[in-house]
Enzyme design. Structure first.
Site, PDB file in Angstrom:
ATOM      1  N   LYS A 196       0.720  -1.216   0.149  1.00 45.89           N
ATOM      2  CA  LYS A 196      -0.091   0.139  -0.049  1.00 45.89           C
ATOM      3  C   LYS A 196       0.686   1.424   0.062  1.00 45.89           C
ATOM      4  O   LYS A 196       1.792   1.560   0.977  1.00 45.89           O
ATOM      5  CB  LYS A 196      -0.740  -0.021   1.250  1.00 45.89           C
ATOM      6  N   ASP A 249     -14.312   5.142   9.747  1.00 42.55           N
ATOM      7  CA  ASP A 249     -14.479   4.768   8.252  1.00 42.55           C
ATOM      8  C   ASP A 249     -15.024   3.393   7.840  1.00 42.55           C
ATOM      9  O   ASP A 249     -14.568   2.779   6.979  1.00 42.55           O
ATOM     10  CB  ASP A 249     -13.388   5.265   7.456  1.00 42.55           C
TER      11      ASP A 249
END
Length: 474
Positions: free
Chosen positions: A121, A226
């Site tokens: 990532k 989130d």
């Protein structure tokens, strides 16, 4: 900007040395001067400007000549530095296809020498889709100036720390492998994003699992902030895995309840639309309250019972004051235990000590102490009497009366104490007489001397006469 790893094959050690020099110069410069890059890189045979042209051709650097001749790193050059470091560490040896794109990151497949596939990532804060980082995240804390590369590095470090801690506490998260700059290496999750799922065999059990994860996180002191269908992975066996952690906050955050309720509402809304689940609690009031807590948990009913992960990870919203409160609370717990043990020991010692073992010498000492305290009280009383005689008054008659009262008080004390034939007491009485006589004489002098300069025609009287003459002449 796409990541073209093939360029890595054609980069030399001097190229990476110059890239590292630009990175070091960006700590203090937004645009690093070319002279400073040459000085930091200090290549043996020179040729720094030739290397800079090569890096500009591959778009690893950006040239800015508006104020002076300078360069800065691009995200592609920052990617190459992180990938080169990971390869040197032996974390992975090859980079594959891109498997995900987000508003603040890109995800690629990587593989090590054994052939195990992992996920890489790369955080890319500063995109046009997500530029409100300063208001949405607290990466900067007390800093006023920042660069997007530095913010991406902070986000990667934060996500790696959260992932590592949650993995140790048994949460369904990917295994964190390594982190460098803005790059995070983790295990590849065998599953699909929950947003792509159209049908489930047991939607109720999956819903309970997901809500249970939200509650467990809150019990450990964290809120995801989130938690939606885009950050949940599910496999064929309907096992859940959570991803994306940089925005997590503490339950002590001032907006913690709002974030918690928002996460729960996102899950309920998705399940009600996608799988047609109804979450209306029916029945009696007592049963409806219990069912509503299981379906839609309330933030006020959750207690931190499994440690303080927000303290360990310095999550957003957990201040130093709250850390001091936690330390005081733990100290009180240990201190109360120690006090209880000390009280038990004192009780045992008191039981062993008998009151019948008091010696006669202790009694005599006690009597002597009582007599001393009486003498001290008498000493305190007599100066007060003499002090009353010293008080200045306008009338001499009142002062003489008070002196007589003081003398009478002294004589009474003498008569009461003459009964004891102690030489020490006689000496004290003699001292008290002297003090009373001196105080009486001092009081008379002060009364006679008050405003005496006016009667005797001192300086003040002469000055007043001179002033009267001058007034008459005027």
């Amino acid at each position: 900007m796409k990541l073209d790893v093939n360029v890595l094959r054609y980069l030399s050690k001097d190229d990476f040395r110059v890239l590292t020099a630009v990175e070091m110069g960006m700590r203090n410069h937004e645009i690093v001067p070319a002279e400073l890059i040459d000085r930091i890189a200090s290549l043996r045979h020179g040729g720094t400007y030739k290397v800079l042209r090569n890096l500009l051709k591959h778009k690893l650097l950006h040239h800015d000549g508006s104020k002076y001749d300078g360069f800065r790193l691009t995200y592609l050059g920052y990617d190459f530095l992180a990938i080169k470091t990971m390869v040197n560490r032996g974390v992975f040896s090859s980079v594959g296809r891109q498997i995900g794109v987000g508003k603040e990151s890109d995800i690629f497949e990587v593989a090590n020498e054994d052939g195990t596939i992992m996920a890489m990532k790369l955080h890319r804060l500063g995109r046009t889709s997500f530029r409100a980082v300063k208001s949405k995240r607290d990466y900067l804390r007390h800093r006023s100036s920042f660069s997007w590369l530095y913010l991406s590095r902070l986000a990667a470090l934060k996500e790696f720390a959260f992932m590592k801690a949650l993995q140790e506490h048994g949460f369904p998260v990917p295994n964190a492998v390594d982190c460098n700059r803005h790059c995070v290496i983790m295990s590849l999750v065998q599953g699909y994003p929950f947003v792509q799922v159209k049908q489930l065999q047991n939607p109720e059990t999956v819903f309970e699992k997901i809500i249970g994860i939200v509650v467990r996180l809150a019990e450990h002191g964290l809120i995801h902030c989130d938690f939606n269908e885009f950050n949940i992975m599910i496999d064929d066996d309907e096992n859940i895995t959570i991803i994306d952690f940089p925005q997590m906050v503490s339950v002590s955050h001032r907006n913690a309840e709002m974030y918690f309720d928002r996460d729960v509402e996102c899950i309920i809304k998705f399940f009600s639309k996608r799988f047609n689940l109804s979450f209306d609690a029916n029945g009696d009031d007592s049963d409806s309250d219990a069912e509503s807590d299981t379906v839609k948990p309330r933030f006020s009913s959750i207690k931190k019972a499994f440690g303080f992960l927000d303290k360990e990870l310095s999550a957003s919203g957990f201040s130093r004051k709250e850390q001091d409160d936690i330390e005081k609370f733990t100290e009180k717990i240990h201190g109360s235990d120690d006090d209880d043990e000390e009280e038990e020991e004192e009780i045992k010692d008191g039981e062993e000590h008998d009151s019948s073992k008091i010696n006669e010498s202790d009694i005599q000492n006690f009597d002597s102490l009582c007599s001393l305290t009486k003498d001290a009280d008498n000493d305190d009383v007599q100066p007060e009497a003499s002090g009353n005689s010293v008080a200045v008054e306008e009338d001499e008659q009142n002062s003489e009366r008070k002196h007589e009262d003081a003398n009478n008080a002294v004589e009474d004390d003498e008569s009461s104490e003459e009964e004891d034939d102690n030489p020490e007491l006689e000496e004290r009485l003699a001292r008290q007489r002297k003090r009373a006589i001196q105080a009486a004489r001092a009081g008379r002098k002060t009364n006679t001397s008050r405003n005496s300069y006016k009667d005797k025609g001192g300086k003040s009287a002469q000055n007043s006469k001179i002033q009267k003459k001058q007034m008459c002449s005027w």
